[in-house]
Motif scaffolding. Sequence first.
Motif, PDB file in Angstrom:
ATOM      1  N   ALA A 292       0.788  -1.229   0.000  1.00  9.66           N
ATOM      2  CA  ALA A 292       0.000   0.000   0.000  1.00  9.66           C
ATOM      3  C   ALA A 292       0.820   1.279   0.000  1.00  9.66           C
ATOM      4  O   ALA A 292       0.249   2.354  -0.134  1.00  9.66           O
ATOM      5  CB  ALA A 292      -0.946   0.003   1.198  1.00  9.66           C
ATOM      6  N   ASP A 293       2.120   1.188   0.173  1.00 13.69           N
ATOM      7  CA  ASP A 293       2.963   2.384   0.119  1.00 13.69           C
ATOM      8  C   ASP A 293       4.405   1.964  -0.148  1.00 13.69           C
ATOM      9  O   ASP A 293       4.728   0.776  -0.159  1.00 13.69           O
ATOM     10  CB  ASP A 293       2.851   3.224   1.413  1.00 13.69           C
ATOM     11  N   GLY A 294       5.256   2.945  -0.376  1.00 11.88           N
ATOM     12  CA  GLY A 294       6.642   2.656  -0.733  1.00 11.88           C
ATOM     13  C   GLY A 294       7.431   1.932   0.341  1.00 11.88           C
ATOM     14  O   GLY A 294       8.265   1.078   0.033  1.00 11.88           O
ATOM     15  N   ARG A 295       7.170   2.249   1.604  1.00 10.62           N
ATOM     16  CA  ARG A 295       7.894   1.574   2.689  1.00 10.62           C
ATOM     17  C   ARG A 295       7.559   0.093   2.706  1.00 10.62           C
ATOM     18  O   ARG A 295       8.445  -0.772   2.754  1.00 10.62           O
ATOM     19  CB  ARG A 295       7.583   2.209   4.046  1.00 10.62           C
TER      20      ARG A 295
ATOM     21  N   ASP B 280       3.425   2.920  -8.184  1.00 12.29           N
ATOM     22  CA  ASP B 280       2.794   4.236  -8.207  1.00 12.29           C
ATOM     23  C   ASP B 280       3.811   5.250  -7.686  1.00 12.29           C
ATOM     24  O   ASP B 280       4.721   4.895  -6.933  1.00 12.29           O
ATOM     25  CB  ASP B 280       1.546   4.208  -7.316  1.00 12.29           C
ATOM     26  N   ILE B 281       3.660   6.510  -8.089  1.00 12.51           N
ATOM     27  CA  ILE B 281       4.591   7.547  -7.646  1.00 12.51           C
ATOM     28  C   ILE B 281       4.100   8.264  -6.393  1.00 12.51           C
ATOM     29  O   ILE B 281       4.825   8.431  -5.432  1.00 12.51           O
ATOM     30  CB  ILE B 281       4.822   8.579  -8.784  1.00 12.51           C
ATOM     31  N   ILE B 282       2.845   8.707  -6.423  1.00 15.19           N
ATOM     32  CA  ILE B 282       2.319   9.547  -5.346  1.00 15.19           C
ATOM     33  C   ILE B 282       1.624   8.664  -4.321  1.00 15.19           C
ATOM     34  O   ILE B 282       0.526   8.160  -4.555  1.00 15.19           O
ATOM     35  CB  ILE B 282       1.360  10.606  -5.921  1.00 15.19           C
ATOM     36  N   MET B 283       2.318   8.463  -3.170  1.00 14.84           N
ATOM     37  CA  MET B 283       1.797   7.626  -2.095  1.00 14.84           C
ATOM     38  C   MET B 283       2.221   8.203  -0.755  1.00 14.84           C
ATOM     39  O   MET B 283       3.239   8.900  -0.669  1.00 14.84           O
ATOM     40  CB  MET B 283       2.361   6.196  -2.202  1.00 14.84           C
ATOM     41  N   PRO B 284       1.467   7.896   0.304  1.00 11.70           N
ATOM     42  CA  PRO B 284       1.873   8.324   1.638  1.00 11.70           C
ATOM     43  C   PRO B 284       3.038   7.477   2.164  1.00 11.70           C
ATOM     44  O   PRO B 284       3.389   6.466   1.559  1.00 11.70           O
ATOM     45  CB  PRO B 284       0.612   8.091   2.473  1.00 11.70           C
TER      46      PRO B 284
ATOM     47  N   GLU C 149      10.874   7.696  -3.997  1.00  7.44           N
ATOM     48  CA  GLU C 149      11.796   7.336  -2.915  1.00  7.44           C
ATOM     49  C   GLU C 149      12.072   5.837  -2.909  1.00  7.44           C
ATOM     50  O   GLU C 149      13.213   5.407  -2.713  1.00  7.44           O
ATOM     51  CB  GLU C 149      11.225   7.775  -1.564  1.00  7.44           C
ATOM     52  N   MET C 150      11.033   5.039  -3.135  1.00  4.88           N
ATOM     53  CA  MET C 150      11.227   3.589  -3.183  1.00  4.88           C
ATOM     54  C   MET C 150      12.136   3.215  -4.352  1.00  4.88           C
ATOM     55  O   MET C 150      13.046   2.393  -4.198  1.00  4.88           O
ATOM     56  CB  MET C 150       9.882   2.867  -3.306  1.00  4.88           C
TER      57      MET C 150
END
Length: 120
Positions: free
Chosen positions: A35-38, A55-59, A65-66
């Motif tokens: 659900a997010d880059g982390r 995806d690029i824009i994520m919380p 960053e990923m």
Amino acid sequence: MLRRPAILVVDDEVDVRESLREVLEDEGYDVAVAADGRLGLEAVRRLHPDAVILDIIMPVMSGTEMYAAMQGDPELAQIPVIISTSDPSRAPSGVLIMRKPIDVPRLLAAVESVCKKTPP
């Protein structure tokens, strides 16, 4: 028996994640989602998928960053990444970009190309 190619889908929109999971599984891929880059970075380190749809824009951690973290790790830098975004201007240069809403046949062709898909 041959191993099915594994795809990691990283997107904060649950509908996008689950739609892509369903489409890719129907095509014979093993699919994991985050659900997010982390969470995506944790999954890519654990699973070493054949490709990542990001995806690029994520919380929490953006796709940019990923991607940068993956490029900083020699083992992960070799994993093909397909960026899915509504704003291609934010994508890293030199990466395959799929503009949202995603053209599914085009995405499947791109995934097959980067995975050199083998039959299940």
